[in-house]
Design an enzyme around this catalytic site. Structure first.
Site, PDB file in Angstrom:
ATOM      1  N   GLY A 115       0.789  -1.226   0.000  1.00  0.00           N
ATOM      2  CA  GLY A 115       0.000   0.000   0.000  1.00  0.00           C
ATOM      3  C   GLY A 115       0.814   1.265   0.000  1.00  0.00           C
ATOM      4  N   CYS A 116       2.140   1.171  -0.166  1.00  0.00           N
ATOM      5  CA  CYS A 116       2.960   2.376  -0.142  1.00  0.00           C
ATOM      6  C   CYS A 116       3.979   2.303  -1.258  1.00  0.00           C
ATOM      7  CB  CYS A 116       3.657   2.530   1.205  1.00  0.00           C
ATOM      8  SG  CYS A 116       4.714   3.978   1.294  1.00  0.00           S
ATOM      9  N   GLY A 117       3.960   3.292  -2.143  1.00  0.00           N
ATOM     10  CA  GLY A 117       4.863   3.261  -3.273  1.00  0.00           C
ATOM     11  C   GLY A 117       6.019   4.218  -3.171  1.00  0.00           C
TER      12      GLY A 117
END
Length: 279
Positions: A115-117
């Site tokens: 969920g984190c790029g």
């Protein structure tokens, strides 16, 4: 590496559980989506470690390389070797000298999480929040309810891992009529999109001749990745963020969210061209 043995993964593992529901607790088995650290190694240098589902990792590495701007074209990737272990994986890519030199200049520590790029980015300047406007496509896709509803209705039948685990995202490539042609799944929504883009690049699919449907919300990094590949229409099942909308507007990308079987919300308000082709 934690294990020298190379293994195959199904994308999920079976776990013994105790289910508490209604009556007395019951012993059961549950399928859980796999999530492993995947190291992306370019010309012998480890550049990023992403948490991902260990399937379609060649496509993932190619897509990540393109959407993160490490290479500008698939032809700059000369070789890809995937090594999947029991609790981790490595993808070794050999890229052109020019792309490798550019990568080393802007190299930064990336530690991707579900969920984190952008975890690990060192400064605001590295976020690349000012995309260039995409070139006008030869044939513009104008969305219609029928097309979006057709794609949304068909998506669940393509989500093998979702049916097994209930815990992964999907990225689908749809043609102008809403038919789903390719689907990739992953615990990370941005990983799923990278896998899809990598596959399209390897198959030399024209990315301005269809649209992407995502099972997730529309966050900034998903819109940014799509814009880099000149994908003109991005549709998501859930909500957009304000930054995603702003990036889409700047890039000229058409963003649709809250896509359901009975409609959608157009967040960029792109007006159809007179006589434009219907999506």
């Amino acid at each position: 590496m934690d294990c020298t043995e190379l293994v195959e993964h199904s994308g999920y593992v079976a776990r013994s559980i105790v289910r508490h529901k209604d009556s007395a607790p019951q012993q059961a088995t549950d399928n859980v989506a796999e999530e492993l650290p995947v190291a992306l190694v370019y010309n012998g240098i480890s550049h990023a470690v992403m948490m991902a589902t260990p399937l379609d990792l060649e496509a993932f590495a190619v897509g990540f390389s393109l959407t993160e701007g490490i290479v500008t074209h698939n032809a700059q990737i000369h070789d890809v070797e995937v090594r999947v272990h029991r609790h981790s994986a490595e993808v070794h890519l050999r890229i052109s000298a020019h792309a490798f030199a550019a990568m080393k200049e802007r190299r930064r520590a990336l530690a991707g999480r579900t969920g984190c790029g952008v975890c690990g980015i060192e400064s605001l300047e590295l976020l690349d929040l000012q995309p260039a406007r995409m070139p006008a496509p030869a044939k513009r896709l104008v969305p219609s309810r029928e097309v979006i509803e057709r794609a949304v209705a068909a998506l669940p039948s393509h989500q093998r891992l979702m049916r097994a685990t209930g815990g992964v995202h999907a990225a689908a490539w749809c043609d102008a009529h809403g038919e789903i042609l390719h689907v990739f799944e992953d615990v990370g929504r941005h990983n799923g999109l990278d896998k899809l883009i990598g596959h399209l690049a390897m198959q030399r699919v024209a990315m301005d001749d269809g649209f992407v449907l995502l099972s997730s919300r529309a966050s900034y990094e998903l819109v940014r990745k799509a814009a880099r590949m000149n994908i003109q229409l991005l549709a998501t099942i859930s909500a957009p963020t304000s930054l995603a909308i702003r990036i889409a507007e700047q890039a000229g990308l058409h963003l649709l969210s809250f896509c359901r079987k009975d409609g959608y919300v157009d967040y960029t308000g792109a007006a159809p061209d007179a006589g434009g082709a219907a999506c």
